[in-house]
Design a protein around this motif. Structure first.
Motif, PDB file in Angstrom:
ATOM      1  N   ILE A 118     -67.878 100.052  37.957  1.00 25.76           N
ATOM      2  CA  ILE A 118     -66.794 100.396  37.011  1.00 25.76           C
ATOM      3  C   ILE A 118     -65.786 101.307  37.710  1.00 25.76           C
ATOM      4  N   LEU A 119     -66.289 102.322  38.396  1.00 27.97           N
ATOM      5  CA  LEU A 119     -65.390 103.265  39.092  1.00 27.97           C
ATOM      6  C   LEU A 119     -64.578 102.528  40.155  1.00 27.97           C
ATOM      7  N   SER A 120     -65.218 101.595  40.837  1.00 29.33           N
ATOM      8  CA  SER A 120     -64.552 100.887  41.926  1.00 29.33           C
ATOM      9  C   SER A 120     -63.363 100.053  41.433  1.00 29.33           C
ATOM     10  N   LEU A 121     -63.431  99.615  40.167  1.00 28.52           N
ATOM     11  CA  LEU A 121     -62.320  98.827  39.612  1.00 28.52           C
ATOM     12  C   LEU A 121     -61.254  99.720  38.954  1.00 28.52           C
ATOM     13  N   LEU A 122     -61.562 100.999  38.784  1.00 32.89           N
ATOM     14  CA  LEU A 122     -60.595 101.908  38.143  1.00 32.89           C
ATOM     15  C   LEU A 122     -59.905 102.840  39.143  1.00 32.89           C
ATOM     16  N   PHE A 123     -60.641 103.206  40.202  1.00 41.21           N
ATOM     17  CA  PHE A 123     -60.120 104.158  41.194  1.00 41.21           C
ATOM     18  C   PHE A 123     -59.834 103.435  42.508  1.00 41.21           C
ATOM     19  N   LYS A 124     -58.931 104.017  43.307  1.00 35.24           N
ATOM     20  CA  LYS A 124     -58.621 103.397  44.613  1.00 35.24           C
ATOM     21  C   LYS A 124     -59.815 103.482  45.557  1.00 35.24           C
ATOM     22  N   LYS A 125     -60.500 104.638  45.543  1.00 38.06           N
ATOM     23  CA  LYS A 125     -61.561 104.858  46.520  1.00 38.06           C
ATOM     24  C   LYS A 125     -62.747 105.564  45.842  1.00 38.06           C
ATOM     25  N   VAL A 126     -63.953 105.080  46.101  1.00 44.90           N
ATOM     26  CA  VAL A 126     -65.156 105.657  45.501  1.00 44.90           C
ATOM     27  C   VAL A 126     -66.083 106.159  46.616  1.00 44.90           C
ATOM     28  N   THR A 127     -66.594 107.368  46.452  1.00 45.04           N
ATOM     29  CA  THR A 127     -67.679 107.851  47.315  1.00 45.04           C
ATOM     30  C   THR A 127     -68.888 108.013  46.403  1.00 45.04           C
ATOM     31  N   THR A 128     -70.005 107.392  46.755  1.00 43.95           N
ATOM     32  CA  THR A 128     -71.182 107.506  45.886  1.00 43.95           C
ATOM     33  C   THR A 128     -72.386 107.989  46.690  1.00 43.95           C
ATOM     34  N   ILE A 129     -73.074 108.987  46.156  1.00 45.84           N
ATOM     35  CA  ILE A 129     -74.207 109.606  46.858  1.00 45.84           C
ATOM     36  C   ILE A 129     -75.504 109.327  46.102  1.00 45.84           C
ATOM     37  N   GLU A 130     -76.528 108.916  46.838  1.00 48.35           N
ATOM     38  CA  GLU A 130     -77.842 108.651  46.236  1.00 48.35           C
ATOM     39  C   GLU A 130     -78.918 109.249  47.142  1.00 48.35           C
ATOM     40  N   ARG A 131     -79.951 109.845  46.521  1.00 45.31           N
ATOM     41  CA  ARG A 131     -81.007 110.462  47.336  1.00 45.31           C
ATOM     42  C   ARG A 131     -82.104 109.467  47.721  1.00 45.31           C
ATOM     43  N   ILE A 132     -82.247 108.346  46.981  1.00 49.18           N
ATOM     44  CA  ILE A 132     -83.300 107.368  47.297  1.00 49.18           C
ATOM     45  C   ILE A 132     -82.694 106.242  48.137  1.00 49.18           C
ATOM     46  N   GLU A 133     -83.034 106.229  49.407  1.00 49.09           N
ATOM     47  CA  GLU A 133     -82.375 105.316  50.348  1.00 49.09           C
ATOM     48  C   GLU A 133     -82.577 103.837  49.985  1.00 49.09           C
ATOM     49  N   LYS A 134     -83.830 103.482  49.615  1.00 51.46           N
ATOM     50  CA  LYS A 134     -84.103 102.058  49.332  1.00 51.46           C
ATOM     51  C   LYS A 134     -83.290 101.561  48.149  1.00 51.46           C
ATOM     52  N   LEU A 135     -83.169 102.410  47.153  1.00 59.28           N
ATOM     53  CA  LEU A 135     -82.391 102.046  45.962  1.00 59.28           C
ATOM     54  C   LEU A 135     -80.922 101.842  46.342  1.00 59.28           C
ATOM     55  N   GLN A 136     -80.405 102.726  47.161  1.00 60.63           N
ATOM     56  CA  GLN A 136     -78.998 102.628  47.536  1.00 60.63           C
ATOM     57  C   GLN A 136     -78.727 101.385  48.405  1.00 60.63           C
ATOM     58  N   THR A 137     -79.677 101.075  49.286  1.00 60.54           N
ATOM     59  CA  THR A 137     -79.509  99.895  50.151  1.00 60.54           C
ATOM     60  C   THR A 137     -79.433  98.626  49.305  1.00 60.54           C
ATOM     61  N   LYS A 138     -80.320  98.538  48.311  1.00 53.78           N
ATOM     62  CA  LYS A 138     -80.346  97.371  47.420  1.00 53.78           C
ATOM     63  C   LYS A 138     -79.014  97.273  46.643  1.00 53.78           C
ATOM     64  N   THR A 139     -78.559  98.418  46.157  1.00 58.50           N
ATOM     65  CA  THR A 139     -77.320  98.452  45.370  1.00 58.50           C
ATOM     66  C   THR A 139     -76.104  98.081  46.218  1.00 58.50           C
ATOM     67  N   LYS A 140     -76.097  98.582  47.439  1.00 63.68           N
ATOM     68  CA  LYS A 140     -74.980  98.289  48.341  1.00 63.68           C
ATOM     69  C   LYS A 140     -74.852  96.775  48.554  1.00 63.68           C
ATOM     70  N   LYS A 141     -75.997  96.117  48.725  1.00 62.37           N
ATOM     71  CA  LYS A 141     -75.998  94.654  48.916  1.00 62.37           C
ATOM     72  C   LYS A 141     -75.395  93.947  47.704  1.00 62.37           C
ATOM     73  N   LEU A 142     -75.855  94.393  46.520  1.00 64.11           N
ATOM     74  CA  LEU A 142     -75.383  93.753  45.284  1.00 64.11           C
ATOM     75  C   LEU A 142     -73.864  93.930  45.131  1.00 64.11           C
ATOM     76  N   LEU A 143     -73.392  95.170  45.281  1.00 64.60           N
ATOM     77  CA  LEU A 143     -71.962  95.429  45.066  1.00 64.60           C
ATOM     78  C   LEU A 143     -71.108  94.753  46.142  1.00 64.60           C
ATOM     79  N   SER A 144     -71.635  94.673  47.362  1.00 63.84           N
ATOM     80  CA  SER A 144     -70.887  93.973  48.414  1.00 63.84           C
ATOM     81  C   SER A 144     -70.788  92.490  48.074  1.00 63.84           C
ATOM     82  N   SER A 145     -71.858  91.938  47.494  1.00 67.54           N
ATOM     83  CA  SER A 145     -71.838  90.504  47.138  1.00 67.54           C
ATOM     84  C   SER A 145     -70.789  90.219  46.064  1.00 67.54           C
TER      85      SER A 145
END
Ligand code: SAH
Length: 215
Positions: free
Chosen positions: A99-126
């Motif tokens: 949602i933020l990515s479609l509203l703002f020019k640039k998003v920085t997102t921080i997550e402490r659980i690496e595996k969760l973030q890796t999975k999410t990155k794949k999904l959002l990139s797709s």
């Protein structure tokens, strides 16, 4: 957003009508929410419940917030002439990030659980969302390199407002967070002004706790 898996039209109508009745009325935000298939962010066994007004598990003991809370928090961040740079603490499944990515020019997102973030990155990139910088770190310290932020959103509940995040807020910046106050949580909106930070309590909420360190 780049996907042919849209929200079924009959589901979308009720979903958006319910959000409007709950006070989510910003047109641009509603259009963005309408374009993001929330059922792709939860386990397939839960996809039928993705448009209910509920928080749902996303693995690793974490939850995706209810659509109303996501809508409400995002609406509190929107100020039309200052939508360049947003910081999100708690990437989770990435629904809020999208949602933020479609509203703002640039998003920085921080997550402490690496595996969760890796999975999410794949999904959002797709989905072709490219304006997102993923940081695996403890969000208490924010991400200084991309400061100042027009908006900061925390989706895990801290016991106090992290000083580093306040420091990284731009001159007219807004920050929305679920603050833990002796066991109960309140949603706050902070607004940076030339006379200092204004702080307003908005709602009672229930988020997962913000945890120190990374995993
Ligand atoms: N916005 C997310 C909400 C996920 S729940 C979504 O829509 O899915 C909150 C997230 O914050 C979890 O993924 C949790 O791992 C993360 N989190 C908790 N403490 C954190 C910290 N100190 N730094 C960064 N992320 C944190």
């Amino acid at each position: 957003m780049n996907t042919d898996k849209k929200i079924p039209p009959e589901v979308k109508k009720l979903f958006i009508e319910r959000l409007i009745s709950q006070g989510i009325t910003n047109k641009k935000l509603l259009n963005v929410i309408s374009s993001i298939p929330r059922h792709l962010f939860v386990e397939s066994a839960l996809s039928r419940r993705a448009y209910d007004d509920d928080a749902l598990p996303i693995g690793y003991g974490q939850t995706i917030s209810s659509p109303y809370i996501v809508g409400k928090m995002t609406q509190l961040l929107i100020e039309n002439d200052s939508m360049n740079n947003v910081l999100e603490i708690g990437t989770g499944c990435g629904y809020q990030t999208a949602i933020l990515s479609l509203l703002f020019k640039k998003v920085t997102t921080i997550e402490r659980i690496e595996k969760l973030q890796t999975k999410t990155k794949k999904l959002l990139s797709s989905f072709g969302l490219k304006n997102i910088k993923y940081i695996h770190a403890d969000g208490h310290h924010g991400y200084k390199i991309n400061q100042p932020y027009d908006a900061i959103i925390m989706t895990a509940s801290p016991i106090e407002i992290p000083d580093d995040l306040i420091r990284q807020l731009g001159i007219t910046g807004r920050m929305v967070l679920p603050l833990n106050d002796k066991g109960s949580q309140k949603l706050f909106r902070l607004k940076n002004t030339k006379n200092g930070i204004l702080k307003k309590e908005v709602d009672d909420v229930k988020f997962v706790p913000m945890i120190k360190g990374i995993a």
